[in-house]
Motif scaffolding. Sequence first.
Motif, PDB file in Angstrom:
ATOM      1  N   GLU A 199     -18.223 -82.561  62.295  1.00  0.00           N
ATOM      2  CA  GLU A 199     -18.700 -82.386  60.924  1.00  0.00           C
ATOM      3  C   GLU A 199     -17.555 -82.607  59.936  1.00  0.00           C
TER       4      GLU A 199
ATOM      5  N   LYS B 147     -14.958 -92.938  52.041  1.00  0.00           N
ATOM      6  CA  LYS B 147     -15.844 -93.994  51.538  1.00  0.00           C
ATOM      7  C   LYS B 147     -16.007 -93.879  50.024  1.00  0.00           C
ATOM      8  N   GLN B 148     -16.174 -92.651  49.558  1.00  0.00           N
ATOM      9  CA  GLN B 148     -16.328 -92.441  48.121  1.00  0.00           C
ATOM     10  C   GLN B 148     -15.060 -92.883  47.391  1.00  0.00           C
TER      11      GLN B 148
ATOM     12  N   LYS C 195     -16.891 -89.487  54.622  1.00  0.00           N
ATOM     13  CA  LYS C 195     -17.664 -89.599  53.383  1.00  0.00           C
ATOM     14  C   LYS C 195     -16.734 -89.606  52.174  1.00  0.00           C
ATOM     15  N   ALA C 196     -15.747 -88.711  52.185  1.00  0.00           N
ATOM     16  CA  ALA C 196     -14.790 -88.649  51.075  1.00  0.00           C
ATOM     17  C   ALA C 196     -13.985 -89.953  51.003  1.00  0.00           C
TER      18      ALA C 196
ATOM     19  N   GLN D 100     -16.919 -86.238  59.657  1.00  0.00           N
ATOM     20  CA  GLN D 100     -17.940 -86.903  58.840  1.00  0.00           C
ATOM     21  C   GLN D 100     -17.686 -86.668  57.348  1.00  0.00           C
ATOM     22  N   VAL D 101     -17.282 -85.445  57.010  1.00  0.00           N
ATOM     23  CA  VAL D 101     -16.984 -85.137  55.602  1.00  0.00           C
ATOM     24  C   VAL D 101     -15.786 -85.968  55.143  1.00  0.00           C
TER      25      VAL D 101
END
Length: 158
Positions: A88, A98-99, A95-96, A91-92
């Motif tokens: 998890e 990618k952002q 995501k960060a 994944q966070v």
Amino acid sequence: MPKKKKGKGKKGAAQAGPDPNSPEGQRLALVKKAKELEKSCKLEAHDFNKFQQQRDQINYFWIVEKKTLDDKKTERRNKERELQDLEEKHQVEIKAYKQSVKHLLYEHQDETTREMTDVEVQLKLLEDSNRAEEAKLKHDTRALNVQLKEMELEHQHF
């Protein structure tokens, strides 16, 4: 050797002793039977104790192995939770990341667009300046040509 023979003879005499139907013979037979039963009872008690020890040992091993199994299951569950938490977290982080990449791409595109606009404006200004300069040069060239023709005409008149 003769002593042994005497001993054997005595045993034979003792065994052939009292009549089994007489009270003394019956008593001796009962004593013998009691001794055999006592020996059998002791053997049974020994076997029972041995069986109890084996049963207790098996129960002890069962309890120990069951506890070991429970410990291993708990350890596995903890490892799975830890792995899930790490996944998890990963994944966070993805995501960060990618952002962040999207934001950087947007900034890059915005900066590129701004630079292109600035370059186009500068180019347009240079073109306008070039045209004005070219027009001025053409005008000066015509003026000089006119002046040259006038001078030639003046020279011809003299």
